[in-house]
Design an enzyme around this catalytic site. Structure first.
Site, PDB file in Angstrom:
ATOM      1  N   GLU A   1      -2.659  13.874   0.866  1.00  0.00           N
ATOM      2  CA  GLU A   1      -3.989  13.544   1.371  1.00  0.00           C
ATOM      3  C   GLU A   1      -4.683  14.818   1.827  1.00  0.00           C
ATOM      4  OE1 GLU A   1      -3.323   9.890   3.955  1.00  0.00           O
ATOM      5  OE2 GLU A   1      -4.408   9.174   2.167  1.00  0.00           O
TER       6      GLU A   1
ATOM      7  N   HIS B   1       5.632   6.745   6.618  1.00  0.00           N
ATOM      8  CA  HIS B   1       5.240   6.235   5.308  1.00  0.00           C
ATOM      9  C   HIS B   1       4.799   7.395   4.408  1.00  0.00           C
ATOM     10  CE1 HIS B   1       1.412   6.250   7.528  1.00  0.00           C
ATOM     11  NE2 HIS B   1       0.942   6.696   6.383  1.00  0.00           N
TER      12      HIS B   1
ATOM     13  N   HIS C   1       2.443   9.026   0.929  1.00  0.00           N
ATOM     14  CA  HIS C   1       1.304   9.026   0.006  1.00  0.00           C
ATOM     15  C   HIS C   1       1.698   9.927  -1.158  1.00  0.00           C
ATOM     16  CE1 HIS C   1      -1.393   7.274   3.129  1.00  0.00           C
ATOM     17  NE2 HIS C   1      -0.659   7.985   3.966  1.00  0.00           N
TER      18      HIS C   1
ATOM     19  N   HIS D   1       3.838  10.769   6.425  1.00  0.00           N
ATOM     20  CA  HIS D   1       3.224  10.590   7.743  1.00  0.00           C
ATOM     21  C   HIS D   1       4.207   9.937   8.698  1.00  0.00           C
ATOM     22  CE1 HIS D   1      -1.052  10.648   5.837  1.00  0.00           C
ATOM     23  NE2 HIS D   1      -0.569  11.855   6.058  1.00  0.00           N
TER      24      HIS D   1
ATOM     25  N   HIS E   1       0.815  -1.218   0.000  1.00  0.00           N
ATOM     26  CA  HIS E   1       0.000   0.000   0.000  1.00  0.00           C
ATOM     27  C   HIS E   1       0.844   1.262   0.000  1.00  0.00           C
ATOM     28  CE1 HIS E   1      -3.443  -2.519   0.829  1.00  0.00           C
ATOM     29  NE2 HIS E   1      -2.828  -3.031   1.873  1.00  0.00           N
TER      30      HIS E   1
ATOM     31  N   THR F   1      -6.062   7.179   7.541  1.00  0.00           N
ATOM     32  CA  THR F   1      -6.577   7.395   6.180  1.00  0.00           C
ATOM     33  C   THR F   1      -6.606   6.096   5.392  1.00  0.00           C
ATOM     34  OG1 THR F   1      -4.402   7.948   5.302  1.00  0.00           O
ATOM     35  CG2 THR F   1      -5.721   9.761   6.183  1.00  0.00           C
TER      36      THR F   1
HETATM   37  C1  GRE Z   1      -1.986   5.226   7.111  1.00  0.00           C
HETATM   38  O1  GRE Z   1      -2.002   3.995   6.992  1.00  0.00           O
HETATM   39  O2  GRE Z   1      -1.937   5.999   6.147  1.00  0.00           O
HETATM   40  C2  GRE Z   1      -1.983   5.783   8.495  1.00  0.00           C
HETATM   41  C3  GRE Z   1      -1.573   4.975   9.562  1.00  0.00           C
HETATM   42  C4  GRE Z   1      -1.560   5.471  10.851  1.00  0.00           C
HETATM   43  C5  GRE Z   1      -1.960   6.753  11.084  1.00  0.00           C
HETATM   44  C6  GRE Z   1      -2.372   7.562  10.022  1.00  0.00           C
HETATM   45  C7  GRE Z   1      -2.372   7.079   8.714  1.00  0.00           C
HETATM   46  O3  GRE Z   1      -1.155   3.704   9.331  1.00  0.00           O
HETATM   47  O4  GRE Z   1      -2.755   7.868   7.698  1.00  0.00           O
HETATM   48 ZN    ZN Z   2      -0.690   7.809   5.981  1.00  0.00          ZN
END
Ligand code: GRE
Ligand code: ZN
Length: 259
Positions: A107, A95, A97, A120, A66, A202
């Site tokens: 996001e 991580h 996005h 994040h 993901h 999210t």
């Molecule tokens: C995500 O999987 O994007 C995530 C988390 C934990 C906190 C916020 C978040 O795994 O967006």
């Molecule tokens: Zn995230």
């Protein structure tokens, strides 16, 4: 949580509620659009970060199908407190996005602007001891969100992070990086002004367990560098790019700003 979710088609965000009803019915979901002049200036104290400038023994980088996840392989426990938080929160993982193109990817949306990437840094409330335990509490998680903007210059921090990306192209792969490659503080903007609101993960299960801290100043990377992220493949062997959730309704929530 079932791994059978994604960002497109049959398993996309409008189907997440089949896994977790709260993803559709929750009134404190994330991400949201923020307008600075609709936020409340709160004179929050500065965030206090411990261990953000320490090198661990090693970093672990994983493609979990993901996103790309970076965590620490030993016992240094970076943490954050103050800044209006009522507890100390321990770093667990970082991580990303991002978008297929640099017109989108973040996001959260600030004053109508979507950034090409949002990072994040996920922390759990020390009193709950772990992320899985923390997600069932309203004050369970603290996420520091950092926007990434494109610049002409490569960012040397990401240069090191991305050096082994070849080995992370497919889902369920992992590599380690030397601990001296970078420190967490390298991923934060110099200006620490931030927005604060209460929201959710999210991704499924969309738990409403997150105090969000969203830095207003972005950091930068080059288009070549974000293109490296765009080569990663997800759990269905499709490009991972576009791994951001659509905007959620505010339902009257207050958004604070520290400035
Ligand atoms: C995500 O999987 O994007 C995530 C988390 C934990 C906190 C916020 C978040 O795994 O967006
Ligand atoms: Zn995230």
């Amino acid at each position: 949580i079932n791994i059978n979710w994604g960002y497109h088609g049959d398993h996309g965000p409008d189907k997440w509620s089949e896994l977790e009803p709260i993803c559709a019915t929750g009134e404190e979901e994330s991400p949201i659009a923020l307008e600075t002049n609709e936020t409340i200036s709160a004179e929050l104290p500065d965030l206090e970060m411990k261990g953000y400038d320490k090198h661990p023994k090693e970093y672990l980088m994983q493609n979990n199908g993901h996103t790309l996840v970076v965590s620490l392989k030993d016992s240094i426990l970076p943490s954050v407190r103050k800044g209006g938080l009522r507890s100390e929160y321990i770093f667990r993982q970082m991580h990303f996005h991002w978008g297929e193109t640099s017109e989108e990817g973040s996001e959260h949306v600030i004053n109508g602007k979507r950034y090409p990437m949002e990072i994040h840094l996920v922390h759990y409330n020390k009193k709950y001891g772990s992320v899985p335990k923390a997600v069932s509490h309203r004050d369970g998680l603290e996420v520091l969100a950092v926007f990434v903007e494109i610049s002409d210059e490569a960012n040397q921090v990401f240069e090191k992070m991305l050096s082994n990306l070849e080995q992370l192209i497919s889902s369920n792969s992992a590599v380690t990086l030397p601990g001296d490659s970078f420190v967490l503080a390298d991923f934060l903007p110099i200006d620490k002004n931030f927005y604060r609101y209460h929201g959710s993960l999210t991704t499924p299960g969309c738990n409403q367990a997150v105090f969000w801290t969203i830095f207003s100043e972005p950091i930068t990377m080059s288009e070549d560098q974000i293109d490296q992220f765009r080569r990663l493949l997800d759990h269905e062997n499709h490009p991972m790019s576009g791994n951001f959730r659509p905007l959620q309704r505010l339902y009257g929530r207050e958004i604070l700003r520290s400035f």
